[in-house]
Design an enzyme around this catalytic site. Structure first.
Site, mmCIF file in Angstrom:
data_model
loop_
_atom_site.group_PDB
_atom_site.id
_atom_site.type_symbol
_atom_site.label_atom_id
_atom_site.label_comp_id
_atom_site.label_asym_id
_atom_site.label_seq_id
_atom_site.Cartn_x
_atom_site.Cartn_y
_atom_site.Cartn_z
ATOM 1 N N ALA A 10 39.016 35.093 46.034
ATOM 2 C CA ALA A 10 38.812 36.814 46.679
ATOM 3 C C ALA A 10 38.917 36.380 48.237
ATOM 4 O O ALA A 10 38.960 37.262 49.365
ATOM 5 C CB ALA A 10 38.589 37.879 45.859
ATOM 6 N N ASP A 11 37.270 35.792 47.992
ATOM 7 C CA ASP A 11 36.865 35.834 49.493
ATOM 8 C C ASP A 11 37.171 35.001 50.507
ATOM 9 O O ASP A 11 36.741 35.016 52.079
ATOM 10 C CB ASP A 11 34.955 34.826 48.969
ATOM 11 N N VAL A 12 37.639 33.808 50.485
ATOM 12 C CA VAL A 12 38.149 33.257 51.062
ATOM 13 C C VAL A 12 40.142 33.514 51.189
ATOM 14 O O VAL A 12 39.794 33.419 52.781
ATOM 15 C CB VAL A 12 38.670 31.335 50.113
#
Length: 438
Positions: free
Chosen positions: A193-195
């Protein structure tokens, strides 16, 4: 403190030779989403200055083990997690709790093309570093805020972490074995999700740069982890919006293609990914049961999806008759998509992965080997390839080169900033082995 050679400083200030050469990025982000976005910009040639907290730096410096080890075998404060997303940046340790530190950031922002931050909503504005203030001084500035839930709405004040977003954004409800098999919602094994939020942010920044090249106008970008997670539900989200049925967890199976799963061979599992009816017919030929492809329950993909409960046991009966390597060799020869399930070590030993340059080495002063192994950039540009110029920096290591290159400050000016507490240089930042990593 010794200032860098002027030619070296000028070279560093212009970044690399890629498509973003000459672009200046002031990176006030930490953890993973923001650093992923800015590392990509740096790989494409931008000069990225990573602003960190004195003493601790980016939180991920302490997220380990593993950590790099020095020539004496001692753990340092350079974690593998930090190394993963901070290549092609220079580190400047600035105390944003001080007026002098805030003033320095404003000076740097006047020289920046892009600013990326992921502070809590309103924090930078409260320090006089919000978009309106900085854009008034630099109208061409592209200011990108990355947050868990966006700059407005009922959740805007909450902190957002990858695990929370995978849960709230629906990904975990789709990942893991079905309830009937004793499964439970499961997060992805990396901070996806961050990436992905970082990928969306970098796309937005590039779009804003294109707009600025046409109009001269900068702009504000609001990117949220939850928004981007919802966006990349893709076909599963669209399926729900189409028929109103909540998609279940299916383990490794595909919701709309059969057979498309991990299947048991005699010595373990391998992947079979049949994408069309012709491929299914070829699989059945290789398996020695061509009549299976002529069964009206299985002849078309839509039929196979509707009758997956009847077909999957038949596929497993067939795949158990041979070893993984035998299946993969025979199916590849027949043009049926298939492959192994590699662990991470096998990935980096794979000849295709090696050929594509997905494992790289960069010079680094900390390990005894003098270099650090990193994951390569997947972009292959024919005329303006990515470049690997700076290994992930030690905390505060680049104060002299950044401040002389961006602001034209001399050694005395920089020394005054150090004495006034605005910045901390590498000597004072605590980069030695055994220092606190928290």
């Amino acid at each position: 403190m010794t200032l860098p050679d002027p030619d070296t400083a000028a070279s560093a200030a212009t970044g690399g030779s890629g498509p973003l050469s000459g672009l200046r990025v002031l990176d006030l982000s930490r953890i993973l989403a923001g650093p992923t976005a800015t590392q990509l910009l740096g790989d494409l040639g931008a000069d990225v200055v990573k602003v960190e907290r004195p003493g601790t730096g980016d939180d991920t410096r302490g997220w380990g083990p593993p950590f790099l080890r020095d020539a004496q075998g001692r753990e340092t404060r350079e974690s593998a997690y930090y190394l993963s997303s901070n290549r092609n940046k220079r580190s400047l340790a600035v105390d944003l709790a001080s007026e002098a530190g805030v003033a320095l950031i404003r000076r740097l922002a006047r020289k920046a093309d892009v600013l990326v931050e992921n502070f809590k909503v309103g924090d930078l504005a409260g320090k006089g570093l919000g978009y309106e203030v900085l854009a008034a001084e630099n109208p061409g500035l592209i200011y990108c805020s990355i947050s868990g839930f966006g700059q407005d709405g009922p959740y805007a004040g909450r902190a957002g972490y990858d695990f929370l977003i995978q849960g709230m954004g629906g990904l975990m409800s789709l990942t893991g074995r079905p309830d009937a098999e004793g499964g439970e919602p499961t997060k992805a094994g990396v901070g996806i999700a961050d990436v992905m939020c970082g990928m969306y942010a970098s796309n937005a920044i590039l779009a804003a740069l294109h707009h600025r090249s046409a109009t001269g106008e900068g702009q504000y970008i609001d990117v949220a982890l939850l928004d981007t997670q919802v966006a990349w539900l893709i076909n599963q989200g669209a399926a729900y919006l189409t028929d109103g049925n909540v998609p279940p967890r299916r383990g490794n199976a595909h919701p709309a293609i059969v057979p498309y799963n991990a299947y048991p061979a005699r010595d373990g599992a391998f992947i079979l990914a049949v994408g069309n009816d012709a491929q299914f017919a070829r699989f059945c030929e290789v398996a020695g049961e061509p009549e299976l492809a002529r069964d009206p329950r299985f002849a078309r993909n839509a039929d196979r999806v509707r009758n997956r409960a009847a077909l999957e046991p038949e596929i497993e009966r067939l795949t158990r008759t041979r070893d993984k390597a035998g299946w993969i060799a025979a199916l590849e020869a027949a043009g049926v998509p298939c492959g192994p399930i590699n662990d991470v070590g096998e990935v980096f030993d794979d000849p295709q992965v090696r050929h594509r340059g997905m494992r790289i080495a960069m010079a680094h002063e900390t390990p005894a080997t003098g270099e650090v192994a990193l994951i390569g950039n997947p972009l292959k540009l024919s005329r303006t390839p990515v470049t690997y110029r700076h290994a992930p920096p030690r905390l505060g290591a680049d104060a002299a080169s950044v401040l002389s290159g961006w602001l034209g400050l001399g050694e005395g000016d920089i020394g005054e900033l150090v004495r006034g507490g605005a910045i901390v240089t590498e000597d004072e930042a605590g980069n030695e082995a055994g220092d606190d990593k928290a």
